[in-house]
Scaffold this active site. Structure first.
Site, short mmCIF file in Angstrom:
data_model
loop_
_atom_site.label_atom_id
_atom_site.label_comp_id
_atom_site.label_asym_id
_atom_site.label_seq_id
_atom_site.Cartn_x
_atom_site.Cartn_y
_atom_site.Cartn_z
N ASP A 34 84.79 91.63 103.91
CA ASP A 34 85.08 90.29 104.44
C ASP A 34 86.22 90.41 105.46
OD1 ASP A 34 84.63 87.14 103.11
OD2 ASP A 34 86.16 87.48 104.63
N ILE A 64 81.75 92.50 109.90
CA ILE A 64 80.38 93.04 109.82
C ILE A 64 79.94 93.64 111.17
CG2 ILE A 64 79.56 91.66 107.88
CD1 ILE A 64 78.18 89.79 109.90
N THR A 128 69.58 79.24 105.61
CA THR A 128 69.89 77.85 105.28
C THR A 128 68.69 76.94 105.55
OG1 THR A 128 71.21 75.93 105.99
CG2 THR A 128 70.93 77.66 107.61
N ASP A 129 68.65 75.80 104.85
CA ASP A 129 67.58 74.81 105.12
C ASP A 129 67.72 74.21 106.52
OD1 ASP A 129 69.84 73.22 104.68
OD2 ASP A 129 68.92 71.95 103.14
N GLU A 130 68.91 74.36 107.14
CA GLU A 130 69.12 73.74 108.46
C GLU A 130 68.25 74.35 109.56
OE1 GLU A 130 72.79 72.56 109.91
OE2 GLU A 130 73.61 72.04 107.96
N TYR A 153 75.25 75.73 114.89
CA TYR A 153 75.26 76.53 113.65
C TYR A 153 73.83 76.83 113.21
CZ TYR A 153 75.03 77.21 108.60
OH TYR A 153 74.70 77.70 107.34
N LYS A 157 71.77 80.45 112.87
CA LYS A 157 71.17 80.96 111.64
C LYS A 157 69.67 81.22 111.82
CE LYS A 157 73.00 81.31 108.09
NZ LYS A 157 73.77 82.45 107.47
N ASN A 183 75.15 73.62 99.20
CA ASN A 183 75.81 74.02 97.96
C ASN A 183 77.08 73.21 97.74
OD1 ASN A 183 75.31 77.45 97.07
ND2 ASN A 183 73.91 76.21 98.27
P1 NAD Z 1 82.25 80.17 104.03
O1 NAD Z 1 82.58 79.67 105.40
O2 NAD Z 1 82.92 79.55 102.86
O3 NAD Z 1 82.54 81.74 103.94
C1 NAD Z 1 82.18 82.64 104.95
C2 NAD Z 1 82.85 83.98 104.63
O4 NAD Z 1 82.42 84.94 105.61
C3 NAD Z 1 84.37 83.94 104.69
O5 NAD Z 1 84.92 84.62 103.59
C4 NAD Z 1 84.71 84.67 105.99
O6 NAD Z 1 85.97 85.30 105.98
C5 NAD Z 1 83.57 85.66 106.07
N1 NAD Z 1 83.29 86.11 107.45
C6 NAD Z 1 83.13 85.34 108.54
N2 NAD Z 1 82.89 86.10 109.63
C7 NAD Z 1 82.88 87.39 109.19
C8 NAD Z 1 82.68 88.64 109.82
N3 NAD Z 1 82.43 88.71 111.14
N4 NAD Z 1 82.73 89.77 109.08
C9 NAD Z 1 83.00 89.70 107.75
N5 NAD Z 1 83.21 88.54 107.09
C10 NAD Z 1 83.15 87.40 107.81
O7 NAD Z 1 80.68 80.07 103.92
P2 NAD Z 1 79.78 79.64 102.68
O8 NAD Z 1 79.70 78.17 102.63
O9 NAD Z 1 80.21 80.40 101.48
O10 NAD Z 1 78.35 80.17 103.17
C11 NAD Z 1 77.96 81.52 102.92
C12 NAD Z 1 76.60 81.75 103.54
O11 NAD Z 1 75.66 80.82 103.01
C13 NAD Z 1 76.57 81.53 105.05
O12 NAD Z 1 75.75 82.51 105.61
C14 NAD Z 1 75.97 80.14 105.23
O13 NAD Z 1 75.29 80.05 106.46
C15 NAD Z 1 75.02 80.10 104.06
N6 NAD Z 1 74.74 78.77 103.51
C16 NAD Z 1 75.75 77.94 103.10
C17 NAD Z 1 75.44 76.73 102.50
C18 NAD Z 1 76.53 75.79 102.03
O14 NAD Z 1 76.21 74.68 101.59
N7 NAD Z 1 77.79 76.16 102.07
C19 NAD Z 1 74.10 76.35 102.31
C20 NAD Z 1 73.10 77.20 102.76
C21 NAD Z 1 73.42 78.41 103.33
O1 DAU Z 2 72.16 72.39 104.45
C1 DAU Z 2 72.82 73.61 104.28
C2 DAU Z 2 74.09 73.57 105.09
O2 DAU Z 2 74.97 72.67 104.42
C3 DAU Z 2 74.76 74.92 105.24
O3 DAU Z 2 73.90 75.79 105.92
C4 DAU Z 2 76.09 74.78 105.97
O4 DAU Z 2 76.77 76.02 106.00
C5 DAU Z 2 76.95 73.78 105.24
O5 DAU Z 2 78.15 73.55 105.96
C6 DAU Z 2 76.21 72.47 105.02
O6 DAU Z 2 76.02 71.75 106.27
P1 DAU Z 2 76.17 70.15 106.33
O7 DAU Z 2 76.48 69.76 107.71
O8 DAU Z 2 75.04 69.48 105.64
O9 DAU Z 2 77.44 70.00 105.36
P2 DAU Z 2 78.76 69.11 105.47
O10 DAU Z 2 79.48 69.31 104.18
O11 DAU Z 2 79.51 69.34 106.72
O12 DAU Z 2 78.18 67.63 105.51
C7 DAU Z 2 77.35 67.13 104.47
C8 DAU Z 2 76.92 65.72 104.87
O13 DAU Z 2 78.07 64.87 104.86
C9 DAU Z 2 76.36 65.66 106.27
O14 DAU Z 2 75.30 64.70 106.32
C10 DAU Z 2 77.53 65.16 107.11
C11 DAU Z 2 78.29 64.27 106.15
N1 DAU Z 2 79.76 64.21 106.37
C12 DAU Z 2 80.43 65.39 106.45
C13 DAU Z 2 81.78 65.41 106.69
C14 DAU Z 2 82.54 66.72 106.80
C15 DAU Z 2 80.40 62.99 106.48
O15 DAU Z 2 79.78 61.90 106.39
N2 DAU Z 2 81.75 63.00 106.70
C16 DAU Z 2 82.48 64.14 106.83
O16 DAU Z 2 83.71 64.07 107.06
#
Ligand code: NAD
Ligand code: DAU
Length: 339
Positions: A34, A64, A128-130, A153, A157, A183
């Protein structure tokens, strides 16, 4: 024994994955690579660091994209790569897409290049579902639905997924792609919606709701996602994609109201602000493929998951309060002053 290289393991899902995998898979060893961006937090795995996971866990600070470093780790013997490393926040990608292209696209390609020709069991790409873009009402997207990403973003992906497919077809890399929905759970950086609502509610601060707040996300408790990703690491079919969902589609405003209820704060804290550009109205996945393959899944309801998540943030102010100063405050002021 299964030797894993987990990238991005100091972030939200990666750190939950490492803790979960060490607990539930007694023969796994994990190297966590990381870069420690703003989202990478060693405190997420402080408990594992201090006991060293019983010799089964090691942290390596690095990018990475650093091929020499990745090659050195692979040379030590790795069976499975799980690539979490990414820039993950949609709003930040709207402000500046470049870091998203660097890590999510070029970083993924660098990892694919590094594993090329090696005897790896699986390369699990956390997508991601996005990538599918917004789902019309009543429609659920399968793994065959075409990509229609709408923000930088999501586009980065989707590009990474395409590079994974091309590496599988061209070089036979045993790529397995998981596409989880949103998540939530412990250790999620408070820029994301659920921890943002919880931490602002706890501090009696106004909570920004984009637009009408009727956008729908499918909230997946992080531990359920971790179990699905562990299964992909040990049994996912190379060349295949698996949607990972919870089937809990709930509008954002309702999620916020449920949290306020749990925290004991009034709904008057919710403030409508200008919508996110290109805000996807609804995400919804058909996850039949992984449910059939894995058997029982998922284990957490939204009610139970929200309760556990709120409890975790209430119990860990020492984790989130320091984050909310410094870099986070600058981002918050930049982004929300435009709303
Ligand atoms: P996060 O932003 O919390 O963590 C990302 C991590 O990657 C951090 O620890 C950061 O330091 C590390 N990182 C970033 N760039 C790097 C690099 N170049 N080399 C090594 N490490 C690096 O992200 P998250 O929410 O835990 O998401 C993890 C994965 O899951 C991502 O690929 C994201 O696209 C995917 N994802 C997230 C969600 C969600 O709801 N959070 C949903 C679907 C998919
Ligand atoms: O769907 C999977 C994705 O979910 C992941 O791939 C991304 O890494 C993760 O960040 C997340 O994306 P979203 O844009 O859906 O998540 P976020 O938490 O930013 O927002 C969730 C919903 O809430 C979205 O509809 C936007 C809304 N929102 C978000 C923020 C930050 C608000 O209404 N107000 C806010 O301040």
């Amino acid at each position: 024994m299964l030797r894993l290289l987990v990238t991005g393991g100091m972030g939200f899902i990666g750190s939950n994955f490492i803790r979960y995998a060490l607990r539930t898979r007694s023969v796994w060893t994990i190297v966590n690579l990381d870069k420690l961006t703003y989202a990478g937090n060693p405190a997420n795995l402080a408990d594992i660091q201090s006991c060293d996971g019983g010799g089964r866990y090691r942290f390596v600070l690095g990018d990475i994209q650093d091929s020499a470093l990745v090659t050195r780790i692979l040379d030590e013997g790795i069976d499975v790569v799980v690539n979490f490393a990414a820039e993950s926040h949609v709003d930040r990608s709207i402000m500046d897409p470049v870091p998203f292209l660097q890590t999510n696209v070029l970083g993924t390609q660098a990892l694919l290049d590094a594993v090329r020709g090696r005897s790896l069991e699986r390369f699990v790409q956390v997508s991601t579902d996005e990538v599918y873009g917004p789902a019309p009402a009543e429609i659920v997207f399968t793994e065959e639905t075409p990509f229609r990403p709408t923000n930088p973003y999501a586009a980065s992906k989707a590009a990474a997924d395409l590079l994974c497919f091309s590496s599988h077809k061209t070089y036979g890399t045993p790529v397995v792609i998981g596409r989880p929905t949103n998540n939530y759970g412990p250790c999620q950086y408070p820029e994301k919606f659920i921890p943002l609502v919880i931490t602002r509610a706890l501090e009696n601060e106004p909570i920004p709701i984009y637009g009408d707040g009727q956008q729908i996300r499918d909230w997946l408790y992080v531990e359920d996602n971790c179990e699905a990703l562990c299964w992909l690491a040990e049994a996912g079919q190379p060349g295949e994609v698996y949607n990972i969902a919870a089937r809990t589609g709930v509008p954002n405003r309702e999620v916020a109201e449920r949290i306020l209820n749990l925290v004991g704060r009034p709904v008057s804290l919710l403030r409508s602000v200008a919508d996110r550009p290109a805000h996807d109205r609804r995400y919804a996945l058909d996850d039949t493929k992984i449910r059939v393959a894995m058997g029982l899944f998922p284990a957490w309801t939204l009610d139970r998951g929200l309760e556990a998540t709120v409890q975790w943030y209430v119990a860990h102010p020492q984790w989130w309060r320091p984050i909310k100063s410094g870099e986070y405050r600058r981002f918050y002021e930049d982004w929300y002053s435009q709303r």
